[in-house]
Design an enzyme around this catalytic site. Structure first.
Site, PDB file in Angstrom:
ATOM      1  N   LYS A  98       4.653   2.265  -1.082  1.00 46.07           N
ATOM      2  CA  LYS A  98       6.129   1.381  -0.002  1.00 46.07           C
ATOM      3  C   LYS A  98       5.106  -0.237  -0.094  1.00 46.07           C
ATOM      4  O   LYS A  98       4.373  -0.801   0.878  1.00 46.07           O
ATOM      5  CB  LYS A  98       6.288   1.491   1.479  1.00 46.07           C
ATOM      6  CG  LYS A  98       7.685   1.090   2.376  1.00 46.07           C
ATOM      7  CD  LYS A  98       7.275   2.284   3.621  1.00 46.07           C
ATOM      8  CE  LYS A  98       8.500   1.479   4.108  1.00 46.07           C
ATOM      9  NZ  LYS A  98       9.536   1.395   4.107  1.00 46.07           N
ATOM     10  N   ARG A 113      14.558   8.624  -3.225  1.00 48.34           N
ATOM     11  CA  ARG A 113      14.470   7.826  -2.530  1.00 48.34           C
ATOM     12  C   ARG A 113      14.177   6.851  -4.099  1.00 48.34           C
ATOM     13  O   ARG A 113      13.186   6.469  -4.526  1.00 48.34           O
ATOM     14  CB  ARG A 113      12.636   7.241  -1.533  1.00 48.34           C
ATOM     15  CG  ARG A 113      12.384   6.231  -1.354  1.00 48.34           C
ATOM     16  CD  ARG A 113      10.591   6.341   0.092  1.00 48.34           C
ATOM     17  NE  ARG A 113      11.827   4.941   0.566  1.00 48.34           N
ATOM     18  CZ  ARG A 113      10.522   4.164  -0.273  1.00 48.34           C
ATOM     19  NH1 ARG A 113      10.041   4.327  -1.729  1.00 48.34           N
ATOM     20  NH2 ARG A 113       9.825   3.266   0.399  1.00 48.34           N
ATOM     21  N   SER A 166      12.963   7.062  10.423  1.00 51.94           N
ATOM     22  CA  SER A 166      11.460   6.182  10.770  1.00 51.94           C
ATOM     23  C   SER A 166      11.088   5.522  11.613  1.00 51.94           C
ATOM     24  O   SER A 166      11.674   4.734  12.185  1.00 51.94           O
ATOM     25  CB  SER A 166      10.789   5.662   9.362  1.00 51.94           C
ATOM     26  OG  SER A 166      11.693   5.850   8.569  1.00 51.94           O
TER      27      SER A 166
HETATM   28  N1  3NM Z   1       7.442   5.310   3.835  1.00 48.81           N
HETATM   29  P1  3NM Z   1       2.740   7.884  -0.563  1.00 48.81           P
HETATM   30  S1  3NM Z   1       4.922   5.110   4.158  1.00 48.81           S
HETATM   31  C1  3NM Z   1       8.088   6.381   1.935  1.00 48.81           C
HETATM   32  O1  3NM Z   1       5.246   4.132   6.584  1.00 48.81           O
HETATM   33  C2  3NM Z   1       7.273   5.561   3.173  1.00 48.81           C
HETATM   34  O2  3NM Z   1       6.691   3.977   7.101  1.00 48.81           O
HETATM   35  C3  3NM Z   1       6.043   5.129   4.828  1.00 48.81           C
HETATM   36  O3  3NM Z   1       3.751   7.200  -0.101  1.00 48.81           O
HETATM   37  C4  3NM Z   1       5.927   4.259   6.668  1.00 48.81           C
HETATM   38  O4  3NM Z   1       2.305   9.391  -0.102  1.00 48.81           O
HETATM   39  C5  3NM Z   1       5.534   5.525   2.910  1.00 48.81           C
HETATM   40  O5  3NM Z   1       2.134   7.885  -1.810  1.00 48.81           O
HETATM   41  C6  3NM Z   1       5.404   5.761   1.588  1.00 48.81           C
HETATM   42  O6  3NM Z   1       0.894   7.610   0.185  1.00 48.81           O
HETATM   43  C7  3NM Z   1       4.379   7.675   1.622  1.00 48.81           C
END
Ligand code: 3NM
Length: 224
Positions: free
Chosen positions: A141, A40, A112
């Site tokens: 994000k 990503r 997603s």
């Molecule tokens: N997508 P971490 S949250 C890439 O809610 C991504 O769809 C999300 O990173 C969504 O594990 C997210 O550091 C980031 O919180 C996840």
């Protein structure tokens, strides 16, 4: 079996590893037992063009060495050029059915989703799994939505019992258990591993915890 691939799903780009070399972090994560990797490369300081391609190729080769699926976030052309194992898209990216058409039926497609309707459309378009999040607050994000806990996951799992789900957003080994209770097949995470002092140790601990939870849930574990 897709569910086993989703258990510990590590996501990373070059901007997620601070001062550490992302290739080293990925190799340590692979050694620690991640079951899937998503490339990503997003955001202001992200690699572009040929630089992005070469970085992705390096990551994919490493994943192949460890026999771990390599999924590309959002960039279908890159996934096809590399012959990656799959593509993951969000709601603002290309339409899922179009992506499925482009990548063919054999590659993994993840989408997603944030509610039952999006989950309905994703499975109709041929998604192999859906990501539901953010479960908890995340700083990885920029445009993340309001954390929803595992409520949406429970609803999607109830409506679509055969659609594998990964929880995402703010997940750590301390707070991941509710994702499995809500019907999740796995956890997708960035910072828990990418920002860990020892990514290998962290991935190993996460994997051990997840395997323990899933073994407890398995009907076989009732008959030792
Ligand atoms: N997508 P971490 S949250 C890439 O809610 C991504 O769809 C999300 O990173 C969504 O594990 C997210 O550091 C980031 O919180 C996840």
């Amino acid at each position: 079996m897709i569910n086993n691939i989703l258990r510990l799903y590590f996501i990373m780009g070059s901007m997620n590893t601070k001062q550490n070399d992302p290739i080293e972090v990925l190799e340590l994560a692979l050694q620690g037992g991640i079951t899937c990797f998503q490339f990503r490369e997003k955001g202001v300081a992200s690699k572009q063009g040929q630089e992005k391609f070469l970085f992705a190729e390096k990551c994919m080769k490493l994943c192949r060495t460890y026999k771990v699926p390599f999924i590309v976030n959002d960039d279908v052309d890159l996934a096809l050029a590399l012959n990656a194992d799959g593509v993951h898209i969000g709601q603002d990216d290309e339409i899922a059915s179009q992506v499925r058409e482009k990548i063919g039926k054999d590659k993994i497609l993840g989408v997603s989703v944030h509610n039952e309707e999006e989950a309905f459309l994703a499975q109709k378009a041929g998604a192999d799994y859906v990501g539901v999040g953010p479960v908890y607050a995340t700083s990885s994000k920029e445009d993340a939505r309001t954390p929803a806990g595992t409520k949406v996951m429970e609803q999607v799992a109830f409506q679509y019992p055969y659609l594998p789900i990964v929880g995402i957003g703010g997940l750590t080994k301390e707070n991941l258990a509710p994702v499995f209770k809500a019907g999740g097949a796995g956890v997708a995470l960035i910072s828990a591993i990418a920002s860990a002092e020892n990514p290998q140790h962290q991935a190993k601990q996460l994997r051990a915890k997840i395997d323990r939870i899933l073994e407890r849930e398995s009907p076989l574990s009732e008959h030792p």
